[in-house]
Design a protein around this motif. Structure first.
Motif, PDB file in Angstrom:
ATOM      1  N   ILE A  61       0.870  -1.216   0.050  1.00 57.98           N
ATOM      2  CA  ILE A  61      -0.019   0.052  -0.105  1.00 57.98           C
ATOM      3  C   ILE A  61       0.700   1.197   0.012  1.00 57.98           C
ATOM      4  CG2 ILE A  61      -0.151   0.154   2.348  1.00 57.98           C
ATOM      5  CD1 ILE A  61      -3.400   0.514   2.049  1.00 57.98           C
ATOM      6  N   LEU A  63       3.133   2.330   2.394  1.00 51.95           N
ATOM      7  CA  LEU A  63       3.292   2.768   3.483  1.00 51.95           C
ATOM      8  C   LEU A  63       4.492   2.512   4.409  1.00 51.95           C
ATOM      9  CD1 LEU A  63      -0.432   3.630   4.522  1.00 51.95           C
ATOM     10  CD2 LEU A  63       1.208   5.245   3.954  1.00 51.95           C
ATOM     11  N   GLU A  65       7.564   3.110   6.241  1.00 50.42           N
ATOM     12  CA  GLU A  65       8.073   3.790   6.905  1.00 50.42           C
ATOM     13  C   GLU A  65       9.734   4.185   6.836  1.00 50.42           C
ATOM     14  OE1 GLU A  65       6.738   4.648  11.060  1.00 50.42           O
ATOM     15  OE2 GLU A  65       4.883   4.084  10.320  1.00 50.42           O
ATOM     16  N   TYR A  87       3.290   9.797  -5.330  1.00 54.32           N
ATOM     17  CA  TYR A  87       2.439   9.847  -4.089  1.00 54.32           C
ATOM     18  C   TYR A  87       0.982   9.875  -4.309  1.00 54.32           C
ATOM     19  CZ  TYR A  87      -0.104  12.133  -0.370  1.00 54.32           C
ATOM     20  OH  TYR A  87      -1.213  12.349   0.370  1.00 54.32           O
ATOM     21  N   ARG A  91      -1.763   7.302  -3.569  1.00 56.30           N
ATOM     22  CA  ARG A  91      -2.949   7.839  -2.561  1.00 56.30           C
ATOM     23  C   ARG A  91      -4.357   7.587  -2.868  1.00 56.30           C
ATOM     24  NH1 ARG A  91      -6.361  11.432  -1.642  1.00 56.30           N
ATOM     25  NH2 ARG A  91      -6.057  12.962  -3.497  1.00 56.30           N
ATOM     26  N   ARG A  94      -5.294   3.978  -2.364  1.00 54.94           N
ATOM     27  CA  ARG A  94      -5.379   3.674  -0.832  1.00 54.94           C
ATOM     28  C   ARG A  94      -7.079   4.157  -0.620  1.00 54.94           C
ATOM     29  NH1 ARG A  94      -0.583   7.166   1.139  1.00 54.94           N
ATOM     30  NH2 ARG A  94       1.244   5.921   0.467  1.00 54.94           N
ATOM     31  N   GLY A  95      -7.528   2.970   0.100  1.00 51.58           N
ATOM     32  CA  GLY A  95      -8.926   3.237   0.802  1.00 51.58           C
ATOM     33  C   GLY A  95      -9.692   2.888  -0.591  1.00 51.58           C
ATOM     34  N   MET A 100      -6.615  -1.058   4.236  1.00 51.42           N
ATOM     35  CA  MET A 100      -5.974  -1.601   5.089  1.00 51.42           C
ATOM     36  C   MET A 100      -6.523  -1.670   6.592  1.00 51.42           C
ATOM     37  SD  MET A 100      -2.011  -1.537   5.627  1.00 51.42           S
ATOM     38  CE  MET A 100      -1.143  -2.870   6.306  1.00 51.42           C
ATOM     39  N   GLU A 121     -15.437  11.645   5.734  1.00 49.24           N
ATOM     40  CA  GLU A 121     -14.378  12.128   5.288  1.00 49.24           C
ATOM     41  C   GLU A 121     -13.719  11.111   4.124  1.00 49.24           C
ATOM     42  OE1 GLU A 121     -11.252  12.660   8.073  1.00 49.24           O
ATOM     43  OE2 GLU A 121     -10.145  14.359   6.913  1.00 49.24           O
ATOM     44  N   THR A 122     -13.535   9.924   4.401  1.00 49.47           N
ATOM     45  CA  THR A 122     -12.990   8.876   3.835  1.00 49.47           C
ATOM     46  C   THR A 122     -13.788   8.722   2.463  1.00 49.47           C
ATOM     47  OG1 THR A 122     -12.465   7.927   5.782  1.00 49.47           O
ATOM     48  CG2 THR A 122     -12.119   6.344   3.615  1.00 49.47           C
ATOM     49  N   THR A 125     -13.455  11.605   0.215  1.00 52.14           N
ATOM     50  CA  THR A 125     -12.234  11.313  -0.734  1.00 52.14           C
ATOM     51  C   THR A 125     -12.003  10.573  -1.757  1.00 52.14           C
ATOM     52  OG1 THR A 125     -10.991  11.710   1.756  1.00 52.14           O
ATOM     53  CG2 THR A 125      -9.740  10.940  -0.184  1.00 52.14           C
ATOM     54  N   HIS A 126     -12.947   9.815  -1.944  1.00 48.05           N
ATOM     55  CA  HIS A 126     -12.905   8.918  -3.144  1.00 48.05           C
ATOM     56  C   HIS A 126     -14.120   9.065  -4.322  1.00 48.05           C
ATOM     57  CE1 HIS A 126      -9.227   7.252  -1.545  1.00 48.05           C
ATOM     58  NE2 HIS A 126      -9.813   6.905  -0.402  1.00 48.05           N
ATOM     59  N   ALA A 174     -12.832   0.596   6.385  1.00 46.98           N
ATOM     60  CA  ALA A 174     -12.056  -0.039   5.209  1.00 46.98           C
ATOM     61  C   ALA A 174     -12.879  -0.019   3.895  1.00 46.98           C
ATOM     62  CB  ALA A 174     -11.275  -1.251   5.871  1.00 46.98           C
TER      63      ALA A 174
END
Ligand SMILES: Nc1ncnc2c1ncn2[C@@H]1O[C@H](COP(=O)(O)OP(=O)(O)OP(=O)(O)O)[C@@H](O)[C@H]1O
Ligand code: SF4
Ligand SMILES: [Mg+2]
Lengths: 334, 327
Positions: A61, A63, A65, A87, A91, A94-95, A100, A121-122, A125-126, A174
């Motif tokens: 995904i 991410l 670190e 990025y 991004r 993701r989701g 995840m 919000e999630t 976003t998509h 998720a």
């Protein structure tokens, strides 16, 4: 949606290598692993702590670190590489395409924001919907994951939910944008034993209904047996065996898988027996040469220390063990 | 909510009574008030008479109650040094200090918080490193030195800003203000910068540390894994979670701004309460000292109360008013 005529897998990981550059050299945490997940399939990933399961999920995904990084290999999702796309593109995946779920539901939700707000919000976003539609969808999702009185609870804060309920919220989050793959990293480990089964059942049912594929990371072979279609066994950053779940459980080929299967508690007998594999997994700083399992392997023979075995077809599964390489065995005199 | 605030209010009252007690003790233990009032050549009989009429022969609790009752009304008696009511003396000085502290606090917040967020997000960037190094200087240089340096550069060399005093203030219904005209504002810049520098760096370092901490949490990882934009994650999710400690420290720091103002006001000859207090100490002007103590305590208590209410507004976990329970 994927092209169903050529059976291209949803996710294809090829020769993935995850490294941590440190002052005293580079640590290889995931060492050249390949596997795939088909559309709608549940792939179980098992292995002792430190085997590299979480890092594999994080790499997929995007991410990891820093300083952790994908050093080589490819990650192909729906026919296109996603390990080097920048990025903004990752991004958006993701989701939306790949979601995840983390281990601890108590810490996965922002304590200062209502559950509903985190959901809308999630969603927004998509998906381009207005706040009202997003809120309706949020309530729908909460209903779907079995949270009673969703209309009321949507405005509550995470601390007002119990652990099991919070993990349901996490699952709703998720699922919010209807992803095609969920990476669930030990989604029940932090929960009460009595609730674990409920959450796994819920996850399994929802993914079946939505046709979502799952990469299910867990220590619990029982969960794997009930949930997964196929299972990959990881040891010291490598996949040592992969195959259909029943075959891996009943006819494990790799000595390490054997050991793992024996460590499943058998409660049918009067006494619960739990055999552990002797020793511990090597640390990244001193992974033995050849087969990484050789210091603990009951069937170790000379050649095992010399070269690393690759995955080969053995019966119904694929295993990485020199036992199944006839030429090597023939050369062995013990 | 109401019980929470009532409890806080009660605590505040206790704090104020304690400080009032200390302030009152000044009268009895630091010098003899009679000496200060009647002069050296007074006879013993005159002293006795003054003592009686002022009620200084009454039992201690009675005296304290009388002091407290007056203090609540803002009556701290006459200043020994200025021979005007203390309330008047302080009333003239209070706006200067409050404006100075206000401007310094706003500067510290408006600059310190964004810098903290920036250095937290760009942990290893070159600019972050430079800022952190500079901030170390800001924290370690003493206030008076910074003040003198600023005066040298901006007043003496460049001649841009006045080096002392309040300059041209505007009278707003009895409140002398530096904030409504540019001429007035010019005078407050150097003292405010001097005063705010320490708090600014402190705030920046605090916000940075908090950001780093929050960015490591699971809910931030999960927010990223859901595809939220960097902006939404950093500002919507992370920054909000750093606010509680930031507000605590800001509240405490406004208190210490008032304390530090004593030095700044001396350096810049800023006619505020700090300067008044210093002069009061030199002249053992006890009524002024007592009033200053009580006033500062009162401001502290009010700030704390505001901080508590802000907590309550930010963190839902504190709102345990039964609107929902885990089950
Ligand atoms: N930042 C890091 N620096 C160095 N090594 C790391 C770092 N993060 C993880 N590792 C190492 O990488 C290895 C694999 O970690 P990973 O978290 O993937 O294990 P895991 O299989 O998920 O284990 P668990 O079951 O405990 O979750 C571990 O040996 C770990 O010590
Ligand atoms: S390769 Fe050798 S050491 Fe490794 S699992 Fe097979 S037999 Fe054991
Ligand atoms: Mg893990």
């Amino acid at each position: 949606m994927g092209d169903t005529t050529n059976a291209q897998p949803l996710l294809q990981v090829e020769n993935l290598r995850v490294e941590f550059p440190t002052r005293r050299g580079t640590l290889v945490a995931v060492d050249d692993i390949s596997f795939h997940i088909d559309e709608g399939e549940v792939l179980g990933v098992v292995g002792e702590s430190g085997a590299g399961k979480s890092l594999t999920g994080a790499a997929i995904i995007g991410l990891l670190e820093p300083p952790g990084r994908v050093a080589s290999g490819q990650i192909i999702f729906d026919g296109a590489r996603i390990d080097n796309i920048g990025y903004e593109k990752i991004r958006r995946l993701r989701g939306n395409q790949i979601a995840m779920i983390f281990q601890d539901p108590l810490t996965s939700l922002n304590p200062l924001i209502t559950v509903g707000r985190q959901l809308t919000e999630t969603i927004r976003t998509h998906v381009s919907v207005d706040e009202r539609a997003a809120r309706e969808r949020a309530i729908e999702l909460l209903n779907e994951v079995g949270i009673p009185a969703a209309e009321r609870r949507v405005d509550q804060y995470p601390h007002q939910f119990s652990g099991g309920m919070r993990q349901r919220v996490v699952i709703a989050l998720a699922l919010a944008a209807n992803p095609r793959l969920i990476i669930a990293d030990e989604p029940t480990t932090a929960l009460d034993v009595s609730i674990q089964a409920q959450i796994i059942t819920l996850l399994k049912r929802l993914c079946k209904e939505h046709g979502t594929a799952v990469m299910l990371v867990t220590h619990d072979m029982g969960v794997i047996a009930e949930t997964a279609d196929r299972v990959a066994v990881m040891y010291a950053g490598r996949i040592v065996e992969v195959g259909p779940v029943q075959d891996v459980i009943r006819h494990a080929q790799h000595p390490y898988t054997h050991g793992l299967m024996n460590s499943i508690p058998v409660v049918r007998h009067d006494v619960e027996q739990l055999k552990q594999i002797d020793g511990a997994m090597p640390r990244l700083t001193d992974i033995p040469s050849g087969c990484a399992f050789n210091p603990r392997c009951p069937k170790v023979f000379e050649y095992c220390r010399d070269a690393r075995p690759e995955l080969v077809d053995v019966g119904a599964t694929r295993a990485a063990c020199w036992l199944y390489d006839d030429t090597r065995r023939a050369g062995d005199t013990t | 909510m109401l019980t929470y605030i009532v409890r806080r209010l009660l605590q505040s009252v206790l704090v104020l009574i304690a400080v009032g007690f200390i302030a009152f003790s000044l009268f009895s233990y630091v010098g003899d008030p009679i000496n200060n009032m009647v002069g050296v050549e007074a006879t013993d009989a005159e002293r006795e008479w003054a003592r009686k009429t002022l009620g200084l022969d009454d039992p201690f609790p009675v005296q304290f109650a009388r002091f407290a009752a007056k203090a609540v009304q803002g009556d701290f008696g006459q200043s020994y040094r200025l021979s005007i009511p203390v309330a008047t003396a302080i009333g003239e000085r209070l706006p200067a200090t409050l404006e100075l502290v206000f401007v310094a606090a706003v500067m510290a917040l408006l600059i310190g918080v964004p810098l903290g967020v920036y250095t937290g997000l760009h942990r290893d960037g070159a600019i972050s490193r430079i800022l952190l190094t500079i901030s170390l200087i800001g924290i370690s240089l003493p206030t008076f030195l910074i003040g003198i340096l600023l005066i040298m550069v901006f007043s003496v060399w460049l001649g841009w800003l006045p080096s002392f005093g309040r300059g041209a203030t505007v009278d707003l219904w009895g409140w002398e203000s530096n904030l409504v005209s540019w001429e007035g504002f010019k005078s407050i810049i150097l003292p405010a910068v001097t005063l705010c520098l320490f708090q600014l760096t402190l705030l920046m370092r605090l916000v940075r540390a908090e950001m780093l901490e929050v960015l490591r949490t699971d809910y931030i990882k999960f927010a990223r894994a859901r595809g939220l934009t960097n902006r939404a994650v950093n500002f919507g999710h992370a920054l909000k979670n750093t606010l509680v400690p930031v507000i605590t420290i800001t509240g405490l720091q406004i208190g210490s701004l008032i304390a530090f103002a004593i030095i700044t006001e001396t350096v810049f000859q800023w006619p505020g309460m700090g300067l008044l207090f210093l002069q009061a100490i030199q002249f053992v002007d006890i009524p002024v000292m007592a009033a200053y103590l009580c006033l500062v305590a009162f401001i502290f208590v009010v700030i704390n109360l505001i901080v508590d209410i802000l907590y309550y507004a930010i963190d839902p976990r504190l709102r345990l008013d039964g609107s929902g329970h885990a089950h």
